[in-house]
Design an enzyme around this catalytic site. Structure first.
Site, PDB file in Angstrom:
ATOM      1  CG  ASP A   9      -0.524   0.070   2.613  1.00  0.00           C
ATOM      2  OD1 ASP A   9      -0.625   0.478   3.544  1.00  0.00           O
ATOM      3  OD2 ASP A   9       0.969  -0.354   2.531  1.00  0.00           O
ATOM      4  CG  ASP A  14       4.014   0.291   1.273  1.00  0.00           C
ATOM      5  OD1 ASP A  14       3.550   0.666   2.799  1.00  0.00           O
ATOM      6  OD2 ASP A  14       3.713  -0.927   1.917  1.00  0.00           O
ATOM      7  CG  ASN A  39       0.418   3.733   4.176  1.00  0.00           C
ATOM      8  OD1 ASN A  39       0.118   3.374   5.608  1.00  0.00           O
ATOM      9  ND2 ASN A  39       1.549   2.861   3.448  1.00  0.00           N
ATOM     10  CB  THR A 125       4.912  -3.860   2.481  1.00  0.00           C
ATOM     11  OG1 THR A 125       4.001  -3.985   1.613  1.00  0.00           O
ATOM     12  CG2 THR A 125       6.010  -5.205   2.496  1.00  0.00           C
ATOM     13  CG  PHE A 166      -1.668   1.245   9.217  1.00  0.00           C
ATOM     14  CD1 PHE A 166      -2.150   1.026   8.001  1.00  0.00           C
ATOM     15  CD2 PHE A 166      -2.619   2.135  10.034  1.00  0.00           C
ATOM     16  CE1 PHE A 166      -2.132   1.755   6.916  1.00  0.00           C
ATOM     17  CE2 PHE A 166      -3.550   2.460   8.604  1.00  0.00           C
ATOM     18  CZ  PHE A 166      -3.237   2.526   7.390  1.00  0.00           C
ATOM     19  CG  ASN A 167       0.461  -3.188   7.719  1.00  0.00           C
ATOM     20  OD1 ASN A 167       0.161  -2.018   6.984  1.00  0.00           O
ATOM     21  ND2 ASN A 167       1.758  -3.516   6.848  1.00  0.00           N
ATOM     22  CG  HIS A 239       7.529   0.013   9.723  1.00  0.00           C
ATOM     23  ND1 HIS A 239       7.197  -0.033  11.337  1.00  0.00           N
ATOM     24  CD2 HIS A 239       6.987   1.450   9.519  1.00  0.00           C
ATOM     25  CE1 HIS A 239       6.611   0.885  11.653  1.00  0.00           C
ATOM     26  NE2 HIS A 239       6.471   2.167  10.570  1.00  0.00           N
ATOM     27  CG  ASP A 240       5.745  -1.852   4.603  1.00  0.00           C
ATOM     28  OD1 ASP A 240       5.612  -0.542   3.682  1.00  0.00           O
ATOM     29  OD2 ASP A 240       6.187  -1.887   5.866  1.00  0.00           O
TER      30      ASP A 240
END
Ligand code: RIB
Ligand code: CA
Length: 311
Positions: A9, A14, A39, A125, A166-167, A239-240
């Site tokens: 996303d 990402d 996102n 992700t 979040f995810n 993160h991703d």
């Protein structure tokens, strides 16, 4: 040859993750990118994927997927990634002409994975809506999936709420389905990404000197960094990138534990919380490889070398 589909996303981290993945095509061939609302709304996410695939010189297929999670309405994170989801860099307008192979990521993934002459890895992700629908709609596809590398969840802190990452928060039902699919899963949660897999401001400031992709990455990271600093973060989590690097260079991750992971599906302040069952006599619902530490210097070098490799 390792084959990969990336479900994402974009989203600034990402974008960094996709940049890293596309820098290692001799090792892991990216068959396709699928997008999902997260996102930002699906149309922006898909436009961002087009911009990135064009800018990075990829010919990977692109399929747009689910606009919203399985049960609830979508909640986005524009405050972190900007209105477009990838503010900060002017991508050429013609990049929006990048072809869309399908507007149904679920049937696209089923088609590509079932026809592949070898098992396919999935890097995820974003909220796991597309992946959960794939596994539920076409259960037989599991035998053609090698491994799922997920950025999501946490064994410690939340970010979008006190409890949830979040995810996981956007689509906890989807995460629950994927966690309990029986497929091999490697999980990069906030316990790893916020606490260990981060860049310092000094490191972020060096990215602009890593060639033309470094200029792009630095520009979009500036927006993301500002948002993270406003949250009081001094270590900027990428993160991703962890989901991608856990596929490409798993040895960088120096500690992991296999846990039976649960996802909270209640409609309260704990919705989307993910937690490992640490009891010695835990009834095993699933067995997720939870990454817990990374050689941060090597992580930073891998990121930088990947970005520089486009020159
Ligand atoms: O919590 C971090 C995750 O949520 C990352 O995937 C980021 O891109 C957002 O989607
Ligand atoms: Ca993401």
């Amino acid at each position: 040859m390792t084959k990969v589909i990336m479900d994402c996303d974009p989203g600034i981290d990402d974008a960094i993750a996709l940049t890293v993945l596309l820098a290692h095509q001799k090792q892991a061939q990216l068959i396709g990118v699928t997008t999902v609302g997260g996102n930002v709304k699906l149309d922006y996410v898909t436009k961002n994927a087009k911009k990135l695939l064009t800018f990075l010189g990829s010919n990977a297929e692109l399929a747009s997927g689910q606009a919203k999670p399985l049960v609830k309405e979508i909640e986005t994170a524009g405050e972190i990634h900007g209105k477009t989801g990838m503010d900060g860099y002017d991508f050429p307008k013609e990049s929006l002409n990048y072809p869309l192979t399908s507007n149904n990521a679920v049937t696209y993934m089923y088609d590509r994975i079932s026809k592949s002459n070898e098992k396919v890895n999935i890097v995820a992700t974003a909220p796991l809506t597309n992946i959960a629908l794939l596994l539920k709609t076409f259960p037989d596809i599991s035998e053609k999936i090698e491994h799922i590398y997920i950025m999501g969840g946490s064994t410690l802190q939340g970010n979008i709420t006190l409890a949830a990452e979040f995810n996981a928060y956007v689509d906890p039902e989807a995460m629950d389905i994927v966690f309990n699919s029986g497929l091999p899963i490697t999980l990069s949660g906030l316990n790893l990404t916020e606490n260990k897999a981060y860049l310092t401001m000094d490191e972020i400031n060096k990215i602009k000197d890593l060639g033309h992709v470094g200029v792009m990455a630095s520009s979009i990271l500036n927006f993301y960094t500002k948002a993270e600093l406003e949250k009081g973060m001094t270590k900027i989590p990428i993160h991703d990138a962890c989901a991608v690097i856990s596929l490409l260079a798993p040895d960088l991750f120096t500690k992991s534990t296999n846990y039976s992971m649960d996802v909270c599906l209640t409609n309260d302040q704990y919705r989307g919380m993910t937690y490992p069952d640490r009891r010695t006599d835990a009834p095993i619902k699933n067995s997720i490889k939870v990454l817990e530490d990374v050689d941060r210097d090597a992580f930073v070098k891998y990121l930088f070398d990947s970005i520089s490799s486009y020159e």
